[in-house]
Design an enzyme around this catalytic site. Sequence first.
Site, PDB file in Angstrom:
ATOM      1  N   GLU A   1     -45.848  43.413 -64.793  1.00  0.00           N
ATOM      2  CA  GLU A   1     -45.014  42.214 -64.587  1.00  0.00           C
ATOM      3  C   GLU A   1     -45.503  41.267 -63.487  1.00  0.00           C
ATOM      4  OE1 GLU A   1     -41.041  43.713 -64.056  1.00  0.00           O
ATOM      5  OE2 GLU A   1     -40.940  44.511 -66.086  1.00  0.00           O
TER       6      GLU A   1
ATOM      7  N   GLU B   1     -42.125  49.344 -74.376  1.00  0.00           N
ATOM      8  CA  GLU B   1     -40.780  49.692 -73.876  1.00  0.00           C
ATOM      9  C   GLU B   1     -39.746  49.228 -74.889  1.00  0.00           C
ATOM     10  OE1 GLU B   1     -40.146  48.493 -69.808  1.00  0.00           O
ATOM     11  OE2 GLU B   1     -42.192  48.997 -69.222  1.00  0.00           O
TER      12      GLU B   1
HETATM   13  C1  XIL Z   1     -36.310  50.678 -65.592  1.00  0.00           C
HETATM   14  C2  XIL Z   1     -35.806  52.118 -65.745  1.00  0.00           C
HETATM   15  O1  XIL Z   1     -35.598  52.383 -67.100  1.00  0.00           O
HETATM   16  C3  XIL Z   1     -34.539  52.296 -64.966  1.00  0.00           C
HETATM   17  O2  XIL Z   1     -34.137  53.661 -64.984  1.00  0.00           O
HETATM   18  C4  XIL Z   1     -34.730  51.833 -63.524  1.00  0.00           C
HETATM   19  O3  XIL Z   1     -33.501  51.920 -62.837  1.00  0.00           O
HETATM   20  C5  XIL Z   1     -35.249  50.419 -63.481  1.00  0.00           C
HETATM   21  O4  XIL Z   1     -36.445  50.327 -64.246  1.00  0.00           O
HETATM   22  N1  XIL Z   1     -39.551  47.041 -67.122  1.00  0.00           N
HETATM   23  C6  XIL Z   1     -40.292  48.131 -66.731  1.00  0.00           C
HETATM   24  C7  XIL Z   1     -39.632  49.429 -66.526  1.00  0.00           C
HETATM   25  O5  XIL Z   1     -41.525  48.040 -66.641  1.00  0.00           O
HETATM   26  O6  XIL Z   1     -40.238  50.188 -65.517  1.00  0.00           O
HETATM   27  C8  XIL Z   1     -38.148  49.275 -66.239  1.00  0.00           C
HETATM   28  O7  XIL Z   1     -37.577  50.568 -66.214  1.00  0.00           O
HETATM   29  C9  XIL Z   1     -37.488  48.371 -67.263  1.00  0.00           C
HETATM   30  C10 XIL Z   1     -38.112  47.013 -67.258  1.00  0.00           C
END
Ligand code: XIL
Length: 393
Positions: free
Chosen positions: A175, A279
């Site tokens: 990101e 994701e």
């Molecule tokens: C999220 C997790 O799923 C949560 O448990 C945590 O509290 C916050 O992060 N983008 C990403 C992930 O790259 O690492 C994030 O994961 C969601 C958004």
Amino acid sequence: MRLHKTLLATSLLTATLAYSCNDSQQNANATTTETQPASAAPASLKAAFEGEFTIGAALNGQQAMGRDADATPVITQHFNSLTAENIMKWGPIHPEPDKYNFEPADALVALSEQNNMELIGHTLVWHNQTPDWVFENGKGKPASKAQLLQRMEEHIRKVAGRYKGKVHGWDVVNEALNDDGTLRQSRWLTIAGEEYLERAYRLANEVDPEAELYYNDYNMWKPAKRDGAILLVGNLQEKGIRVDGIGMQGHWGLENPSIAQIEESIIAFSKLGKVMITELDIDVLPNPSNRNGADIDATFEFDAQYNVYTDGLPDSLQQKLAQRYADIFALFQKHSDKISRVTFWGVSDKNSWLNDWPIKGRTSYPLLFDRNYQPKPALEAVLQSVNKQANAQ
Ligand code: XIL
């Protein structure tokens, strides 16, 4: 390959056991499976897409350590790729300058090795879930550029070094872009300048030359962000720095982004290397604004009007979700020559981060398995869609 898959599907006696909720259903399913025609659905997600792309899930600490007894069978049956949802992020794994917490990540490595699954490291350099001390000089002031880059180097050497030869690929930087395609003004950028990007990939390559190295971000379907990612990765590659692939976080909705928007990015990114959907989850809940993306800092106060399905998802929405997943996977299969992995952000609705984001304490339904780890119609739709495609060819 398609023929192989169809044969595989029919030969798996256990196929429909996966969908059954109780014993009597199991027996009924087991009997019918033996006589099922060639259109039987595959036994698992990983079998369904074998030879096309791996199927991953992000595991939380409990799941990684085998402490979620209901999760383990689903994980081993359906997935051949695992990502650390949180336990390899800087905060959890390296909370203090000289303190590392490797136990949960070690357990995840062991789980992946025991089950012959690929392991994805998430993530080495990110602006979130990174402790403040990383960016400070110990006296409450910002760290100097040299100090910050030194810390990054130590971190990558220690973490990527420990898992060298065990991690299939690293989300090296996560990101780094704004939605308009410009570089995010994170403390990485404001303190170290663009050089942090280059340094991160060079180091990861030096520490684990066999691991694949990725750039990962959300809203990658947006044209401006897509262009930004292409520029970022393209610039690194032109300097001879290895970036093997791009991860498109799939935090999407029921309607948006469109299949065409996702497709354009898959095609564009494939020119630079491997493409991964990293994701995946589909948010079915109403949201306060026209939000999209996955900025974990963009949260809202709890409000019951946005938590409308506490007693279960209405059937109409269940079907809509199933259709959305079928459409998305049809697209992934169409581009299976470009996509190397599809990873769900969680195993079941019970564990999804969307129960707490962007609003805390909601009952969310974004994945293929329900709160009891039972298959949802969306799972069946995905498995059936494979077969439809196979039969159509
Ligand atoms: C999220 C997790 O799923 C949560 O448990 C945590 O509290 C916050 O992060 N983008 C990403 C992930 O790259 O690492 C994030 O994961 C969601 C958004």
